[in-house]
Design an enzyme around this catalytic site. Structure first.
Site, short mmCIF file in Angstrom:
data_model
loop_
_atom_site.label_atom_id
_atom_site.label_comp_id
_atom_site.label_asym_id
_atom_site.label_seq_id
_atom_site.Cartn_x
_atom_site.Cartn_y
_atom_site.Cartn_z
CE LYS A 1 42.73 -13.50 -61.96
NZ LYS A 1 44.03 -13.97 -61.49
CD GLN B 1 45.20 -16.17 -58.90
OE1 GLN B 1 44.59 -16.14 -59.97
NE2 GLN B 1 45.53 -15.07 -58.26
CG ASP C 1 48.36 -13.97 -65.60
OD1 ASP C 1 47.53 -13.03 -65.61
OD2 ASP C 1 48.42 -14.82 -64.69
#
Ligand code: NDP
Length: 285
Positions: free
Chosen positions: A52, A96, A119
């Site tokens: 990322k 995460q 997300d």
């Protein structure tokens, strides 16, 4: 059979983001920033976060990694999330996953406000998707739909069968494909006669996490097969699909690695750009 090349499509998507961001920067707009909050040092998460960060660099997004140690308490984690989400210079925030087992993932991800939820994991984002309102589609489903469209695969009217009903893949993907006018069937561990259902799919998507789970007898001739699974076998990454046998029957198939994985990261860049654009103009496009 055509291989759905996620590496290539991801490069295209990232290039689209890079060019659109560069246009903003040329006009003197501020830096677009993504914050990633990671707890502990799960080796798989380390790899994902590194990918990322690389993608951010490639498109011109500032990546801010907040790495907390394994023993971080829920209270401390929530304090960090609240602080970073309040920072006006940060446009996208993601936690995460997985978090260490003593932490509550739902509580942590819910703290990300909808306008920064790149997300797409919050109840607000999933709710918007369910009612067809504009918001953030989570990155794996978004990346899959981008990939299918890139290869001009018509979605409307197709029977899509998804195996897996997690809130990060199966459920949002089902809603997103429904919004694309697919007829959607969602299967899970309690589904009976799975092979009978999957063999009727025009588009079969497996998000189970079991190597070799999808065998050729489960797949319709000329189906499009999308393999979301990531399984580590003898230090090798494989998907859920028995690629060698299944690929002989399909019209299109994603490889693992090089299919859905890169698309997920590229779609995160797209969502972060959309969050940035919305913060500047009040609209997503
Ligand atoms: P989850 O473990 O949350 O979900 C797995 C799903 O598979 C569940 O809905 C489960 O059913 C279902 N399942 C398990 N066994 C069977 C079975 N025998 N028959 C039918 N269904 C079954 O996983 P995720 O959704 O988070 O991830 C799925 C896979 O995708 C993993 O390998 C993960 O690593 C990978 N992944 C890949 C990404 C990428 O970018 N390529 C991104 C995200 C995930 P039930 O609900 O009944 O338990």
């Amino acid at each position: 059979m055509v291989i759905l090349d996620g590496k290539k499509a991801a490069l295209d998507l990232k290039e689209e983001v890079r060019v659109r961001l560069a246009n903003y920067y040329k006009k003197g707009a501020p830096q677009c920033n993504l914050a990633i909050i990671m707890v502990g040092d799960n080796p798989a998460s380390e790899v994902y976060v590194r990918n990322k960060a690389k993608a951010c660099e490639a498109v011109g997004i500032g990546g801010k990694l907040i790495k907390l140690n394994e023993n971080t308490t829920q209270e401390e984690l929530e304090k960090y999330i609240k602080a970073v989400t309040k920072d006006p210079k940060v446009h996208g925030v993601m936690v995460q996953l997985p978090l260490p087992s003593h932490l509550d993932e739902d509580r942590a991800t819910e703290l990300v406000p909808p306008e920064k939820d790149v997300d797409g994991f919050t109840t607000a984002s999933l709710g918007k998707l369910a009612v067809g309102k504009q918001g953030f589609l989570s990155c794996t489903p978004g990346g899959i739909i981008y990939l299918l469209k890139k290869y001009k695969i018509v979605l409307a009217g197709k029977h899509a069968v998804i195996i897996g009903r997690s809130k990060i893949v199966g459920k949002p993907l089902a809603l997103a494909l429904l919004n694309e006018n697919c007829t959607v069937t969602v299967c899970h561990s309690r589904t009976k006669n799975l092979a009978k259902i999957t063999s009727k799919a025009d588009i079969l998507i497996s998000a189970v996490g079991k190597a070799g789970f999808i065998t050729a007898d489960m797949v319709n001739l000329s189906a499009v097969v999308v393999d979301v699974g990531i399984n580590r076998i003898d230090n090798k990454i494989v998907g859920d699909v028995d690629y060698n046998s299944v690929s002989k029957k399909t019209s299109f198939i994603t490889p693992v690695p090089g299919g859905v994985g890169p698309m997920t990261v590229a779609y995160l860049m797209k969502n972060t750009f959309l969050a940035y654009q919305k913060s500047l103009n009040g609209k997503y496009d």
